[in-house]
Design a protein around this motif. Sequence first.
Motif, short mmCIF file in Angstrom:
data_model
loop_
_atom_site.label_atom_id
_atom_site.label_comp_id
_atom_site.label_asym_id
_atom_site.label_seq_id
_atom_site.Cartn_x
_atom_site.Cartn_y
_atom_site.Cartn_z
N UNK A 135 0.83 -1.21 0.00
CA UNK A 135 0.00 0.00 0.00
C UNK A 135 0.86 1.25 0.00
N UNK A 136 1.94 1.23 0.77
CA UNK A 136 2.84 2.38 0.84
C UNK A 136 3.56 2.60 -0.50
N UNK A 137 4.04 1.50 -1.07
CA UNK A 137 4.78 1.61 -2.34
C UNK A 137 3.90 2.18 -3.44
N UNK A 138 2.65 1.74 -3.49
CA UNK A 138 1.71 2.23 -4.51
C UNK A 138 1.06 3.55 -4.12
N UNK A 139 1.44 4.08 -2.94
CA UNK A 139 0.89 5.34 -2.43
C UNK A 139 -0.63 5.30 -2.31
N UNK A 140 -1.12 4.13 -1.92
CA UNK A 140 -2.55 3.99 -1.66
C UNK A 140 -2.92 4.49 -0.26
N UNK A 141 -1.92 4.67 0.60
CA UNK A 141 -2.14 5.22 1.93
C UNK A 141 -1.10 6.31 2.19
N UNK A 142 -1.45 7.23 3.10
CA UNK A 142 -0.50 8.27 3.51
C UNK A 142 0.44 7.78 4.59
N UNK A 143 -0.03 6.81 5.38
CA UNK A 143 0.76 6.31 6.50
C UNK A 143 0.36 4.88 6.79
N UNK A 144 1.34 4.07 7.16
CA UNK A 144 1.07 2.68 7.49
C UNK A 144 1.57 2.35 8.89
N UNK A 145 0.78 1.58 9.62
CA UNK A 145 1.16 1.14 10.96
C UNK A 145 1.37 -0.37 10.91
N UNK A 146 2.58 -0.81 11.24
CA UNK A 146 2.94 -2.23 11.12
C UNK A 146 3.43 -2.76 12.45
N UNK A 147 3.10 -4.01 12.75
CA UNK A 147 3.49 -4.63 14.01
C UNK A 147 4.87 -5.28 13.94
N UNK A 148 5.49 -5.29 12.78
CA UNK A 148 6.85 -5.81 12.64
C UNK A 148 7.55 -4.99 11.56
N UNK A 149 8.87 -5.07 11.53
CA UNK A 149 9.63 -4.37 10.51
C UNK A 149 9.80 -5.28 9.30
N UNK A 150 9.07 -4.97 8.23
CA UNK A 150 9.11 -5.80 7.03
C UNK A 150 10.09 -5.27 5.99
N UNK A 151 11.05 -4.48 6.44
CA UNK A 151 12.10 -4.03 5.55
C UNK A 151 11.72 -2.85 4.67
N UNK A 152 10.70 -2.09 5.07
CA UNK A 152 10.32 -0.92 4.30
C UNK A 152 11.49 0.05 4.24
N UNK A 153 11.87 0.48 3.03
CA UNK A 153 13.07 1.30 2.86
C UNK A 153 12.79 2.79 2.87
N UNK A 154 11.51 3.15 2.96
CA UNK A 154 11.19 4.56 3.08
C UNK A 154 11.33 5.00 4.53
N UNK A 155 10.80 6.20 4.81
CA UNK A 155 10.87 6.70 6.18
C UNK A 155 10.02 5.84 7.10
N UNK A 156 10.56 5.55 8.27
CA UNK A 156 9.81 4.77 9.25
C UNK A 156 10.35 5.10 10.64
N UNK A 157 9.47 5.00 11.61
CA UNK A 157 9.81 5.33 12.98
C UNK A 157 9.15 4.33 13.91
N UNK A 158 9.81 4.02 15.02
CA UNK A 158 9.20 3.14 16.02
C UNK A 158 8.16 3.93 16.78
N UNK A 159 6.92 3.47 16.71
CA UNK A 159 5.83 4.14 17.43
C UNK A 159 5.87 3.77 18.91
N UNK A 160 6.01 2.48 19.20
CA UNK A 160 6.18 2.03 20.58
C UNK A 160 6.69 0.59 20.56
N UNK A 161 7.18 0.16 21.72
CA UNK A 161 7.68 -1.20 21.89
C UNK A 161 6.94 -1.87 23.05
N UNK A 162 6.53 -3.11 22.84
CA UNK A 162 5.82 -3.85 23.88
C UNK A 162 6.61 -5.10 24.24
N UNK A 163 6.95 -5.28 25.51
CA UNK A 163 7.64 -6.52 25.90
C UNK A 163 6.72 -7.72 25.70
#
Length: 281
Positions: A135-163
């Motif tokens: 969705x991000x690559x095709x610019x179908x969304x402005x922002x994506x929230x992911x529960x794991x790091x799938x190797x997205x090479x664009x800008x990304x930031x850790x929102x939070x970490x859960x033990x």
Amino acid sequence: MDERDWLIIKVLYEQKNITKTAQTLFISQPSLTARIRQIEDEFGVKMIYRGSRGIHFTPEGDYLADCARKMLTNTRQIKEQVINMGTDIKGTLRVGASNYLSKHKIPRLLGLFKERYPNVEFNVITIWSRDICSLLFNQDVHVGFMRSDFGWRGEKYILYEAPICIASKKVITLKDLPDLPRIDYHTDDLHKALLDTWWNENFSQPPTIGMTVGYLDICKSMVINGLGYAVVPNDLLEDVGYIHKIYITDRQGNPILRKTWISLPPGNTRVKNGEIIFGLC
């Protein structure tokens, strides 16, 4: 050719099926078939042909499908730029998020966003985390929230970490786990690999899977009702009264964490003074 025609080509290429395309676009099959013929006549090429397993695109059709994606993206970006030339921030923020985040985290985030930007509306696409990169690559969304790091090479930031912890209604110990019923749940391959690695580092025998459920929420309910233990992120249990927890660690004694990422598509989003600035439509 207008925007509707490009959309027809794009959806048809994604669905590879006349019936599903017509349903997606809310038009009748005869109208869709007639419009496809008009598009083919306009370019003087055969765009699709029917096979035993649906429709297939010719080389010319593949090229037109690629053009359709680019044309629709460019049109959307132009609209977003024009809309945001005004002083008020308005438009629709397109969000991609996993099922769990859409239910438990995104509503609060969007509520805070709405307080600051009251003229913004939202379109939330709920999808598996692993599919948000597309969705991000095709610019179908402005922002994506992911529960794991799938190797997205664009800008990304850790929102939070859960033990990650072992959760059980009754008190248990780590050495008990191989003989106790474990409640498993469907998750992405990265998270599953993380849990499997931890297990194999600590036990010589496989876990005893008492049941497998589709979603974390269901897993949570099973644990609360004493049907077994589960290995889950701690944030799943924030609203639960008492649950026995054992936080798991790696070989160095560091807590094992599940990270949630906020990821941005290329070009249409930027960060300024720590704040994410979106081009909305």
